[in-house]
Motif scaffolding. Structure first.
Motif, PDB file in Angstrom:
ATOM      1  N   ALA A  31       0.809  -1.218   0.000  1.00 19.38           N
ATOM      2  CA  ALA A  31       0.000   0.000   0.000  1.00 19.38           C
ATOM      3  C   ALA A  31       0.842   1.268   0.000  1.00 19.38           C
ATOM      4  O   ALA A  31       0.361   2.340  -0.348  1.00 19.38           O
ATOM      5  N   GLY A  32       2.116   1.150   0.374  1.00 11.56           N
ATOM      6  CA  GLY A  32       2.984   2.316   0.372  1.00 11.56           C
ATOM      7  C   GLY A  32       3.597   2.628  -0.976  1.00 11.56           C
ATOM      8  O   GLY A  32       4.253   3.659  -1.135  1.00 11.56           O
ATOM      9  N   LEU A 133      -4.488   0.800   8.736  1.00  9.67           N
ATOM     10  CA  LEU A 133      -3.619   1.786   8.101  1.00  9.67           C
ATOM     11  C   LEU A 133      -4.332   3.111   7.860  1.00  9.67           C
ATOM     12  O   LEU A 133      -3.719   4.174   7.870  1.00  9.67           O
ATOM     13  N   PHE A 134      -5.627   3.034   7.632  1.00  8.65           N
ATOM     14  CA  PHE A 134      -6.379   4.222   7.248  1.00  8.65           C
ATOM     15  C   PHE A 134      -6.624   5.150   8.432  1.00  8.65           C
ATOM     16  O   PHE A 134      -7.030   6.297   8.247  1.00  8.65           O
ATOM     17  N   VAL A 173      -2.223  14.311   0.975  1.00 10.26           N
ATOM     18  CA  VAL A 173      -2.653  14.372  -0.426  1.00 10.26           C
ATOM     19  C   VAL A 173      -2.255  13.094  -1.160  1.00 10.26           C
ATOM     20  O   VAL A 173      -3.054  12.488  -1.884  1.00 10.26           O
ATOM     21  N   THR A 174      -1.004  12.676  -0.969  1.00  9.70           N
ATOM     22  CA  THR A 174      -0.528  11.449  -1.620  1.00  9.70           C
ATOM     23  C   THR A 174      -1.310  10.243  -1.136  1.00  9.70           C
ATOM     24  O   THR A 174      -1.732   9.390  -1.922  1.00  9.70           O
ATOM     25  N   ASN A 175      -1.496  10.168   0.170  1.00  8.43           N
ATOM     26  CA  ASN A 175      -2.216   9.024   0.732  1.00  8.43           C
ATOM     27  C   ASN A 175      -3.665   8.977   0.282  1.00  8.43           C
ATOM     28  O   ASN A 175      -4.222   7.896   0.062  1.00  8.43           O
ATOM     29  N   ALA A 176      -4.289  10.149   0.151  1.00 17.41           N
ATOM     30  CA  ALA A 176      -5.686  10.176  -0.280  1.00 17.41           C
ATOM     31  C   ALA A 176      -5.821   9.523  -1.647  1.00 17.41           C
ATOM     32  O   ALA A 176      -6.773   8.790  -1.925  1.00 17.41           O
ATOM     33  N   ARG A 177      -4.853   9.769  -2.513  1.00 16.03           N
ATOM     34  CA  ARG A 177      -4.888   9.214  -3.867  1.00 16.03           C
ATOM     35  C   ARG A 177      -4.562   7.723  -3.861  1.00 16.03           C
ATOM     36  O   ARG A 177      -5.276   6.911  -4.429  1.00 16.03           O
ATOM     37  N   GLN A 178      -3.455   7.387  -3.199  1.00 20.25           N
ATOM     38  CA  GLN A 178      -3.004   5.993  -3.219  1.00 20.25           C
ATOM     39  C   GLN A 178      -3.901   5.092  -2.377  1.00 20.25           C
ATOM     40  O   GLN A 178      -4.345   4.038  -2.846  1.00 20.25           O
ATOM     41  N   LEU A 179      -4.164   5.494  -1.154  1.00 24.22           N
ATOM     42  CA  LEU A 179      -4.972   4.643  -0.291  1.00 24.22           C
ATOM     43  C   LEU A 179      -6.431   4.645  -0.712  1.00 24.22           C
ATOM     44  O   LEU A 179      -7.181   3.734  -0.367  1.00 24.22           O
ATOM     45  N   GLY A 180      -6.831   5.663  -1.476  1.00 21.34           N
ATOM     46  CA  GLY A 180      -8.176   5.615  -2.050  1.00 21.34           C
ATOM     47  C   GLY A 180      -8.324   4.416  -2.963  1.00 21.34           C
ATOM     48  O   GLY A 180      -9.375   3.768  -2.999  1.00 21.34           O
ATOM     49  N   MET A 181      -7.276   4.121  -3.710  1.00 18.13           N
ATOM     50  CA  MET A 181      -7.276   2.938  -4.573  1.00 18.13           C
ATOM     51  C   MET A 181      -7.105   1.666  -3.743  1.00 18.13           C
ATOM     52  O   MET A 181      -7.863   0.704  -3.886  1.00 18.13           O
ATOM     53  N   ALA A 182      -6.128   1.668  -2.856  1.00 18.75           N
ATOM     54  CA  ALA A 182      -5.870   0.487  -2.029  1.00 18.75           C
ATOM     55  C   ALA A 182      -7.075   0.131  -1.165  1.00 18.75           C
ATOM     56  O   ALA A 182      -7.341  -1.045  -0.901  1.00 18.75           O
ATOM     57  N   GLY A 183      -7.811   1.169  -0.739  1.00 19.24           N
ATOM     58  CA  GLY A 183      -8.957   0.926   0.133  1.00 19.24           C
ATOM     59  C   GLY A 183     -10.038   0.069  -0.482  1.00 19.24           C
ATOM     60  O   GLY A 183     -10.866  -0.502   0.230  1.00 19.24           O
ATOM     61  N   ARG A 184     -10.026  -0.035  -1.794  1.00 20.22           N
ATOM     62  CA  ARG A 184     -11.043  -0.854  -2.458  1.00 20.22           C
ATOM     63  C   ARG A 184     -10.900  -2.333  -2.114  1.00 20.22           C
ATOM     64  O   ARG A 184     -11.870  -3.089  -2.225  1.00 20.22           O
ATOM     65  N   ILE A 185      -9.701  -2.739  -1.698  1.00 23.23           N
ATOM     66  CA  ILE A 185      -9.533  -4.135  -1.279  1.00 23.23           C
ATOM     67  C   ILE A 185      -9.038  -4.267   0.170  1.00 23.23           C
ATOM     68  O   ILE A 185      -9.065  -5.357   0.726  1.00 23.23           O
ATOM     69  N   PHE A 187     -10.030  -1.852   2.801  1.00 26.44           N
ATOM     70  CA  PHE A 187     -10.899  -1.175   3.771  1.00 26.44           C
ATOM     71  C   PHE A 187     -12.297  -1.785   3.742  1.00 26.44           C
ATOM     72  O   PHE A 187     -12.799  -2.108   2.659  1.00 26.44           O
ATOM     73  N   PRO A 188     -12.966  -1.960   4.882  1.00 27.70           N
ATOM     74  CA  PRO A 188     -12.533  -1.620   6.238  1.00 27.70           C
ATOM     75  C   PRO A 188     -11.577  -2.643   6.840  1.00 27.70           C
ATOM     76  O   PRO A 188     -10.838  -2.331   7.763  1.00 27.70           O
ATOM     77  N   ILE A 189     -11.590  -3.892   6.321  1.00 26.30           N
ATOM     78  CA  ILE A 189     -10.585  -4.872   6.702  1.00 26.30           C
ATOM     79  C   ILE A 189     -10.058  -5.525   5.427  1.00 26.30           C
ATOM     80  O   ILE A 189     -10.790  -5.658   4.439  1.00 26.30           O
ATOM     81  N   PRO A 190      -8.793  -5.944   5.425  1.00 23.05           N
ATOM     82  CA  PRO A 190      -8.183  -6.511   4.210  1.00 23.05           C
ATOM     83  C   PRO A 190      -8.521  -7.984   4.023  1.00 23.05           C
ATOM     84  O   PRO A 190      -7.651  -8.856   4.023  1.00 23.05           O
ATOM     85  N   GLU A 191      -9.786  -8.276   3.811  1.00 21.16           N
ATOM     86  CA  GLU A 191     -10.239  -9.669   3.676  1.00 21.16           C
ATOM     87  C   GLU A 191     -11.347  -9.709   2.642  1.00 21.16           C
ATOM     88  O   GLU A 191     -12.346  -9.016   2.766  1.00 21.16           O
ATOM     89  N   ARG A 192     -11.116 -10.511   1.582  1.00 19.95           N
ATOM     90  CA  ARG A 192     -12.085 -10.620   0.495  1.00 19.95           C
ATOM     91  C   ARG A 192     -12.335 -12.074   0.118  1.00 19.95           C
ATOM     92  O   ARG A 192     -12.578 -12.402  -1.031  1.00 19.95           O
TER      93      ARG A 192
END
Length: 259
Positions: A31-32, A133-134, A173-185, A187-192
């Protein structure tokens, strides 16, 4: 020397890092994010042709609204490899990238013969929750991600003051962009639902974990090992979740077990 390049996929142009010579090795970042200066990529490039695609929205790459869920991420990454003409590389993923790599190997088990998962996300245990992380502030990151928090802070900030408003603004600003994408898998927990698909993985698998991982506790290493037939676990001392930075040579040696 590693370079940033671009390849067109179905959804968006994808930025990727490439360099080195030898057997093809695909690295999926956490995610980083990742840059061409990454120590592990440069170490692996001594003996491999390294290809490290950026998740859309990372670095200077375009965002991809059409990539919305775990299946989208998985198929998109296969699309990237198809566009690059890569067949059956050594597939390596760290953290979020490990989650994607495991899904790729589960969805297309005959197309991945060698798999390295470095502290991957993707499973969940209520008794050992993964840190959020969020909801983590910049100054809390080093202690969460590194065995040696002081050295980790220096690596993450390059000497900048994490409590400085200017740094915080850039970080957010950077995190909003990157973690916005990462959050799709993540957030709220990393389990799919990965735990129900691990049995499909046929690749020779090495699982790498830092003994001091505070983000994704090492108990998850044993869950992955149990879920993937024949998987080998390499535990690395004096390393946290960013084992790729703290013990780069040890991680590279673990990956080298795959040939």
């Amino acid at each position: 020397m590693l370079e940033l390049k671009t390849v067109q996929t179905h959804h968006v142009p994808v930025r990727y890092i490439e360099g080195g010579a030898g057997p093809e090795l695909v690295f999926l970042h956490g995610a980083g994010g990742v840059t061409p200066e990454d120590p592990l990529l440069n170490t692996l490039a001594r003996d491999h042709r390294v290809i490290a695609p950026l998740v859309p929205g990372y670095g200077d790459s375009e965002e991809a609204p059409a990539i919305r869920d775990m299946l989208d991420f998985t198929l998109h990454t296969w699309d990237v490899l198809d566009a690059l003409g890569v067949r059956d590389p050594i597939l390596v993923g760290h953290s979020m990238g490990g989650m994607i790599a495991a899904e790729m190997a589960a969805v297309q088990p005959h197309d991945v013969s060698r798999l390295a998962l470095i502290a991957p996300a993707g499973l969940w245990d209520d008794d050992h929750p993964i840190a959020d992380l969020f909801a983590t502030l910049p100054y809390e990151m080093p202690a969460l991600l590194f065995h040696d928090a002081a050295a980790g802070a220096a690596l993450l900030t390059a000497g900048r003051n994490v409590e400085d408003p200017g740094f915080l603004q850039q970080y957010l600003v950077t995190n909003a962009r990157q973690l916005g994408m990462a959050g799709r898998i993540l957030f709220p927990i990393p389990e799919r639902g990965l735990k129900d698909r691990l049995y499909r993985i046929r690749a020779r698998t090495v699982i790498v974990w830092g003994d001091s991982d505070r983000l994704i506790p090492p108990v998850y290493a044993h869950a992955f090992k149990k879920g993937i037939a024949g998987a080998e676990l390499v535990s690395i001392p004096e390393a946290g979740h960013m084992v790729v930075l703290e013990q780069t040579e040890a991680v590279a040696a673990a990956i080298a077990r795959l040939g």
